[in-house]
Design a protein around this motif. Structure first.
Motif, PDB file in Angstrom:
ATOM      1  N   ASP A 114      20.581  11.559  85.200  1.00 32.40           N
ATOM      2  CA  ASP A 114      19.681  10.488  84.776  1.00 32.40           C
ATOM      3  C   ASP A 114      19.997   9.153  85.444  1.00 32.40           C
ATOM      4  O   ASP A 114      19.201   8.208  85.369  1.00 32.40           O
ATOM      5  N   LEU A 115      21.148   9.079  86.128  1.00 32.72           N
ATOM      6  CA  LEU A 115      21.525   7.841  86.820  1.00 32.72           C
ATOM      7  C   LEU A 115      21.078   7.838  88.276  1.00 32.72           C
ATOM      8  O   LEU A 115      21.375   6.893  89.010  1.00 32.72           O
ATOM      9  N   ARG A 116      20.351   8.838  88.678  1.00 31.50           N
ATOM     10  CA  ARG A 116      20.027   9.046  90.090  1.00 31.50           C
ATOM     11  C   ARG A 116      19.491   7.797  90.780  1.00 31.50           C
ATOM     12  O   ARG A 116      19.908   7.463  91.893  1.00 31.50           O
ATOM     13  N   ASP A 117      18.578   7.082  90.165  1.00 27.03           N
ATOM     14  CA  ASP A 117      17.925   5.944  90.823  1.00 27.03           C
ATOM     15  C   ASP A 117      18.512   4.596  90.429  1.00 27.03           C
ATOM     16  O   ASP A 117      18.003   3.551  90.854  1.00 27.03           O
ATOM     17  N   ARG A 118      19.599   4.595  89.666  1.00 26.90           N
ATOM     18  CA  ARG A 118      20.254   3.340  89.310  1.00 26.90           C
ATOM     19  C   ARG A 118      21.068   2.810  90.485  1.00 26.90           C
ATOM     20  O   ARG A 118      21.623   3.562  91.280  1.00 26.90           O
ATOM     21  N   GLN A 119      21.137   1.471  90.607  1.00 28.65           N
ATOM     22  CA  GLN A 119      21.959   0.852  91.639  1.00 28.65           C
ATOM     23  C   GLN A 119      23.433   0.965  91.245  1.00 28.65           C
ATOM     24  O   GLN A 119      23.803   0.643  90.108  1.00 28.65           O
ATOM     25  N   PHE A 120      24.257   1.425  92.161  1.00 31.94           N
ATOM     26  CA  PHE A 120      25.660   1.684  91.851  1.00 31.94           C
ATOM     27  C   PHE A 120      26.373   0.469  91.253  1.00 31.94           C
ATOM     28  O   PHE A 120      27.099   0.613  90.258  1.00 31.94           O
ATOM     29  N   PRO A 121      26.203  -0.743  91.798  1.00 33.65           N
ATOM     30  CA  PRO A 121      26.933  -1.899  91.227  1.00 33.65           C
ATOM     31  C   PRO A 121      26.537  -2.234  89.795  1.00 33.65           C
ATOM     32  O   PRO A 121      27.281  -2.930  89.108  1.00 33.65           O
ATOM     33  N   THR A 122      25.372  -1.761  89.336  1.00 31.10           N
ATOM     34  CA  THR A 122      24.923  -2.073  87.981  1.00 31.10           C
ATOM     35  C   THR A 122      25.456  -1.090  86.942  1.00 31.10           C
ATOM     36  O   THR A 122      25.262  -1.301  85.745  1.00 31.10           O
ATOM     37  N   LEU A 123      26.131  -0.038  87.381  1.00 30.74           N
ATOM     38  CA  LEU A 123      26.646   0.972  86.462  1.00 30.74           C
ATOM     39  C   LEU A 123      27.928   0.496  85.802  1.00 30.74           C
ATOM     40  O   LEU A 123      28.652  -0.346  86.335  1.00 30.74           O
ATOM     41  N   SER A 124      28.216   1.049  84.647  1.00 32.18           N
ATOM     42  CA  SER A 124      29.476   0.751  83.984  1.00 32.18           C
ATOM     43  C   SER A 124      30.628   1.387  84.746  1.00 32.18           C
ATOM     44  O   SER A 124      30.416   2.242  85.625  1.00 32.18           O
ATOM     45  N   GLY A 125      31.861   1.000  84.403  1.00 32.98           N
ATOM     46  CA  GLY A 125      33.014   1.559  85.088  1.00 32.98           C
ATOM     47  C   GLY A 125      33.091   3.069  84.952  1.00 32.98           C
ATOM     48  O   GLY A 125      33.395   3.787  85.915  1.00 32.98           O
TER      49      GLY A 125
END
Length: 251
Positions: A114-125
């Motif tokens: 479900d994180l496929r299209d999220r920008q990597f820097p915006t993800l949690s640790g």
């Protein structure tokens, strides 16, 4: 790793005489204080650093998972995982359909499709760490080398990472990781590497090496292990005597 030693030019040895084997379907945990060379050891195992002594051998590629530190480039999580296929992509080539399928499969395996299209820097640790693990899985490497995979994560995310690694091991993957948490090694590892000093690297079965005496000497603080039963199984936990360390400093 057979008799491996490493040092930077003009400096003292970080470690010497390191020998151990990470078997398929097993976990080896590397423990030691800050600055003792854990990250350097794992980078040697992954082929990112060349040791001055000894030999590193592997039956296949080693997938390296660094500590998650965000990122300055706004790659999608999916694109980060596709980067794990770089060894399969020819020079000046573009990812094939097979590369993209491998990336999707890796994300599903880790539980982050479900994180496929999220920008990597915006993800949690924790999410970033899972993306980096998926990237290593996408490389189809039989060995994973992870540098403090739970660093900076809360207890829930730590548990998620440890559970994932256990699942990967049941699939036959060999896992080498560094950790500052002896209790994680107790939970996960079959064998451990205790980096006591540059020329004092101890290896052996986790249940035999992770003793009160060894851990107290390793971290220069009193550490105790506690045996208990949970769900009918014998378990061990780590207790650190923080007050004891403070008293010793005052003296």
């Amino acid at each position: 790793m057979d008799g491996v030693g490493f040092r930077y030019p003009g400096r003292d040895w970080i470690f010497q005489g390191v020998s151990f084997c990470v078997a398929p379907g097993s976990v080896t945990a590397v423990l030691g204080p800050n600055g003792r060379g854990k990250t350097t050891l794992v980078r040697c195992a992954a082929g990112l650093l060349k040791p001055q002594e000894g030999e590193v051998r592997s039956d296949g590629m080693v997938g390296y998972v660094p500590q998650a530190h965000g990122g300055s480039f706004a790659f999608r999580a999916f694109d980060m995982v596709v980067l794990g296929r770089v060894r399969q992509i020819h020079v000046f080539g573009t990812p094939s359909r097979g590369d993209r399928v491998a990336a999707i499969d890796a994300m599903e395996r880790v539980g982050i499709a479900d994180l496929r299209d999220r920008q990597f820097p915006t993800l949690s640790g924790g999410e970033q760490q899972l993306v980096l693990i998926a990237r290593a899985i996408a490389s189809e490497s039989p060995v994973l080398a992870l540098d403090e995979p739970t660093m900076g994560l809360d207890l829930r995310n730590q548990a998620q990472i440890l559970s994932l690694l256990r699942k990967l091991v049941t699939d036959g993957i060999a896992v080498l990781l560094t950790t500052h948490h002896p209790d994680h090694a107790l939970y996960l590892a079959d064998s451990v590497v205790l980096m006591m000093g540059p020329d004092d690297i101890r290896t052996g079965a986790a249940d035999e090496m992770l003793t009160d005496t060894a851990l107290s000497a390793l971290y220069d603080i009193e550490v105790q292990t506690l045996d208990y039963r949970q769900n009918g199984l014998d378990q061990r936990a780590i207790i650190t005597r923080y007050d004891d360390r403070l008293k010793r400093r005052e003296q």
